[in-house]
Design a protein around this motif. Structure first.
Motif, PDB file in Angstrom:
ATOM      1  N   ASN A 371       0.802  -1.216   0.000  1.00  0.00           N
ATOM      2  CA  ASN A 371       0.000   0.000   0.000  1.00  0.00           C
ATOM      3  C   ASN A 371       0.839   1.272   0.000  1.00  0.00           C
ATOM      4  OD1 ASN A 371      -2.334  -1.528   0.044  1.00  0.00           O
ATOM      5  ND2 ASN A 371      -2.478  -1.533   2.278  1.00  0.00           N
ATOM      6  N   GLN A 436      -2.271  -4.289  -5.164  1.00  0.00           N
ATOM      7  CA  GLN A 436      -3.378  -3.393  -4.800  1.00  0.00           C
ATOM      8  C   GLN A 436      -4.609  -3.663  -5.663  1.00  0.00           C
ATOM      9  OE1 GLN A 436      -2.677   0.827  -4.391  1.00  0.00           O
ATOM     10  NE2 GLN A 436      -0.620   0.529  -3.567  1.00  0.00           N
ATOM     11  N   ASP A 439      -6.300  -6.714  -4.348  1.00  0.00           N
ATOM     12  CA  ASP A 439      -7.060  -6.424  -3.129  1.00  0.00           C
ATOM     13  C   ASP A 439      -8.370  -5.712  -3.458  1.00  0.00           C
ATOM     14  OD1 ASP A 439      -5.134  -7.585  -1.587  1.00  0.00           O
ATOM     15  OD2 ASP A 439      -4.168  -5.710  -0.994  1.00  0.00           O
ATOM     16  N   GLU A 447     -13.585 -13.387  -3.389  1.00  0.00           N
ATOM     17  CA  GLU A 447     -12.476 -14.267  -3.717  1.00  0.00           C
ATOM     18  C   GLU A 447     -12.933 -15.401  -4.631  1.00  0.00           C
ATOM     19  OE1 GLU A 447      -9.223 -14.683  -0.419  1.00  0.00           O
ATOM     20  OE2 GLU A 447     -11.160 -15.017   0.517  1.00  0.00           O
ATOM     21  N   LYS A 471      -9.254 -11.209   6.610  1.00  0.00           N
ATOM     22  CA  LYS A 471      -8.613 -10.724   5.398  1.00  0.00           C
ATOM     23  C   LYS A 471      -9.240  -9.416   4.936  1.00  0.00           C
ATOM     24  CE  LYS A 471      -7.009 -12.349   0.906  1.00  0.00           C
ATOM     25  NZ  LYS A 471      -6.929 -13.509  -0.013  1.00  0.00           N
ATOM     26  N   ARG A 472     -10.547  -9.293   5.085  1.00  0.00           N
ATOM     27  CA  ARG A 472     -11.235  -8.057   4.692  1.00  0.00           C
ATOM     28  C   ARG A 472     -10.731  -6.873   5.519  1.00  0.00           C
ATOM     29  NH1 ARG A 472     -16.069  -6.504   2.332  1.00  0.00           N
ATOM     30  NH2 ARG A 472     -16.469  -8.667   1.758  1.00  0.00           N
ATOM     31  N   ILE A 475      -7.220  -5.876   4.344  1.00  0.00           N
ATOM     32  CA  ILE A 475      -7.220  -5.180   3.050  1.00  0.00           C
ATOM     33  C   ILE A 475      -7.761  -3.766   3.204  1.00  0.00           C
ATOM     34  CG2 ILE A 475      -8.233  -5.148   0.741  1.00  0.00           C
ATOM     35  CD1 ILE A 475      -8.148  -8.184   0.763  1.00  0.00           C
ATOM     36  N   VAL A 520      -8.965   1.265  -2.692  1.00  0.00           N
ATOM     37  CA  VAL A 520      -9.594   0.046  -2.187  1.00  0.00           C
ATOM     38  C   VAL A 520     -10.753   0.476  -1.304  1.00  0.00           C
ATOM     39  CG1 VAL A 520      -9.288  -2.044  -0.820  1.00  0.00           C
ATOM     40  CG2 VAL A 520      -7.429  -1.238  -2.279  1.00  0.00           C
TER      41      VAL A 520
END
Length: 546
Positions: A371, A436, A439, A447, A471-472, A475, A520
């Motif tokens: 990032n 990125q 993501d 996914e 994971k969310r 990200i 994102v």
């Protein structure tokens, strides 16, 4: 179950101390301090434990080492050198290795601890850099880390110069050449350091004093300051669930962290003890005592000095003479420019980044390297530059082992130190931007599940599923680039920071910094389990307000 109380003498003493120092309140408050749970934070602890082991083993070696250049004739346990003239420093090192019980083990643990100390500091600093943990308010600790690494290089150089063997004498010869290459004052500095013509009688005693007193004291002071600042500011944390800028999410200092860090110290000491026992390092008896007229092929310094060795080997033979003085660029530039670029760049980077981005906020949560593509790409360019110079320090070994031309290898590295960092920057930045985009697709579309579905009209497609909550959260920790303030307001008046050459430079750098940023964003609304608590090692993490 019966309850017991402390004896009166103990209770009275503790109360006496508590009335004057407030120790009970202090201990209760600090034992509850929360430490984030992530493996990368252990890199700094390895450096701390290695330093402790260095102090302990160094104290042992000091009891037998004789820092003297007085010439003696050796007649000891290593019979292959019997009758050979050597300095007392070299003879006492042989005595430690062959006659003192446990001496060779302590020597090798000490040397391996020095190697691990420098490696762990470098790895820790790379982790701090790539995650942005140096940002406000932790710039001072970042500078302290750079200072410790610099002092560690000097400490290692002086340490392996003490035995006065052929390898260490070669390193001292290079040190003497570097001192002499400094314009105007170089000769005076060299004569002051060595106490006369090389090698002289004073260099080993002086290096011994610096090695065992001055530099360890400075490093110990820096470690103490580093720990105090870290304890006050608290650790940074990785972007995980329930972690925010306002609270630390992890485990208390007592008993969880104390148990883990105690075990980790024992692991570190055990690994160093095993390496000291079974992996040979610096066998000075094979090199022999230092002789200014002798030279050996394949001599290499410890890895952290390899960058200077490589720069010296690939530097062209450039010299100029002016006004009766000769300036040896072939020695001066390798000794000052490569590390000057790396260390100076690292020292000013937090302030340059804050100036370019206009970010003056406090940061307690780290950034994922992907990032911050410009920062990550710059770091990889520096690593490539450092690594190529390090490998270039073994150009003779590479030529011998791979049957290549040493001149060809030298020219390869002369060109590579310019092209390599540029390619590393470009490739790393593109990789970060690609990650990125990945993501952003995961947040926007979910996914890939690996399940292929067929529609009524016969078309095939893969079903996507929402990302896991952990994971969310990771990200979505990305901060999308904020637009730069306009150079002019509605009345056409330029902003103060946009005036002049520096203002234009900052504007261009800011655009380059943020131009390719991939936003994102979450497209669905709802609860995301903010109130849930996960488990790590079977214990419930505890939040603590900052």
């Amino acid at each position: 179950m019966s309850q017991t109380t402390a004896p009166q003498s103990v209770d009275a003493s503790l109360n006496w101390l508590d009335d004057r120092l407030g120790s009970t309140t202090f201990m209760k408050r600090n034992l509850k301090k929360v430490f984030p749970d992530h493996w990368s934070f252990m890199l700094g602890e390895i450096a701390l434990y290695s330093f402790i082991i260095l102090l302990l083993t160094g104290t042992f070696l000091t009891l037998w080492f004789q820092p003297s250049m007085q010439e003696v004739v050796y007649n000891g346990s290593y019979t292959k050198l019997n009758g050979v003239k050597m300095s007392q420093a070299y003879a006492s090192t042989l005595e430690i290795s062959f006659d003192v019980r446990g001496g060779l083990l302590m020597r090798q643990i000490h040397h391996w601890a020095a190697v691990l100390f420098m490696a762990s500091i470098l790895a820790h600093m790379l982790r701090v850099f790539f995650t942005g943990a140096y940002r406000k308010p932790r710039e001072l600790n970042w500078l302290i880390g750079i200072g410790m690494f610099t002092l560690g290089m000097l400490e290692g150089l002086f340490g392996y110069s003490l035995p006065d063997d052929l390898l260490s004498g070669t390193g001292l010869r290079i040190t003497q050449g570097v001192a002499e290459s400094i314009p105007l004052v170089g000769t005076y500095l060299y004569m002051f350091l060595f106490g006369g013509e090389f090698p002289g009688q004073d260099i080993v005693p002086r290096l011994f004093t610096i090695h065992v007193l001055l530099i360890p004291g400075l490093i110990l002071g820096m470690v103490t300051a580093h720990m105090m600042i870290m304890w006050h500011q608290k650790h940074t944390a990785m972007p995980v669930k329930n972690q925010t800028e306002q609270q630390v999410y992890g485990y208390p200092f007592y008993p969880v962290f104390m148990a883990k860090t105690g075990a980790y110290f024992l692991f570190t000491f055990g690994v160093l003890a095993l390496m000291g026992a079974f992996v040979q390092i610096n066998p000075i008896w094979l090199f022999g005592p230092y002789d200014p007229g002798a030279i050996s092929a394949g001599s290499q310094p410890d890895w952290y000095m390899g960058v200077l060795e490589g720069a010296l080997r690939i530097m062209p033979n450039w010299e100029i003479s002016a006004w009766g003085h000769t300036v040896s660029f072939n020695v001066l530039i390798p000794a000052t420019v490569p590390l000057g670029i790396i260390f100076t760049g690292a020292a000013v980077w937090p302030f340059v980044e804050a100036w370019v981005t206009g970010d003056k906020r406090h940061h307690n949560v780290n950034t994922r390297p992907r990032n911050a593509p410009v920062r990550t790409a710059t770091g990889m360019a520096a690593v490539t530059f450092y690594g190529m110079l390090w490998i270039a320090g073994a150009n003779d070994v590479l030529a011998d082992k791979f049957h290549l031309s040493m001149f060809g290898i030298t020219w390869f590295f002369r060109v590579g130190i310019f092209i390599g960092p540029y390619l590393a920057f470009v490739i790393t930045k593109r990789v970060c931007l690609g990650l990125q985009r990945k993501d952003a697709n995961i947040i926007g579309h979910g996914e890939e599940s690996g399940i292929i579905m067929m529609s009524p009209d016969g078309r095939y497609s893969e079903r996507h599923e929402p990302a896991r909550e952990e994971k969310r959260v990771t990200i979505l920790s990305k901060e999308n680039t904020r637009p730069e303030a306009p150079a002019k307001d509605a009345r056409g008046i330029p902003a103060p920071g946009s005036k002049g050459p520096l203002g234009h430079l900052r504007s261009r750098l800011n655009r380059a910094w943020t131009f390719d940023d991939i936003p994102v964003e979450e497209h669905e609304h709802g609860e995301h389990g903010e109130g849930e608590h996960g488990e790590v090692e079977g214990r419930e993490p505890r939040p603590l307000s900052r």
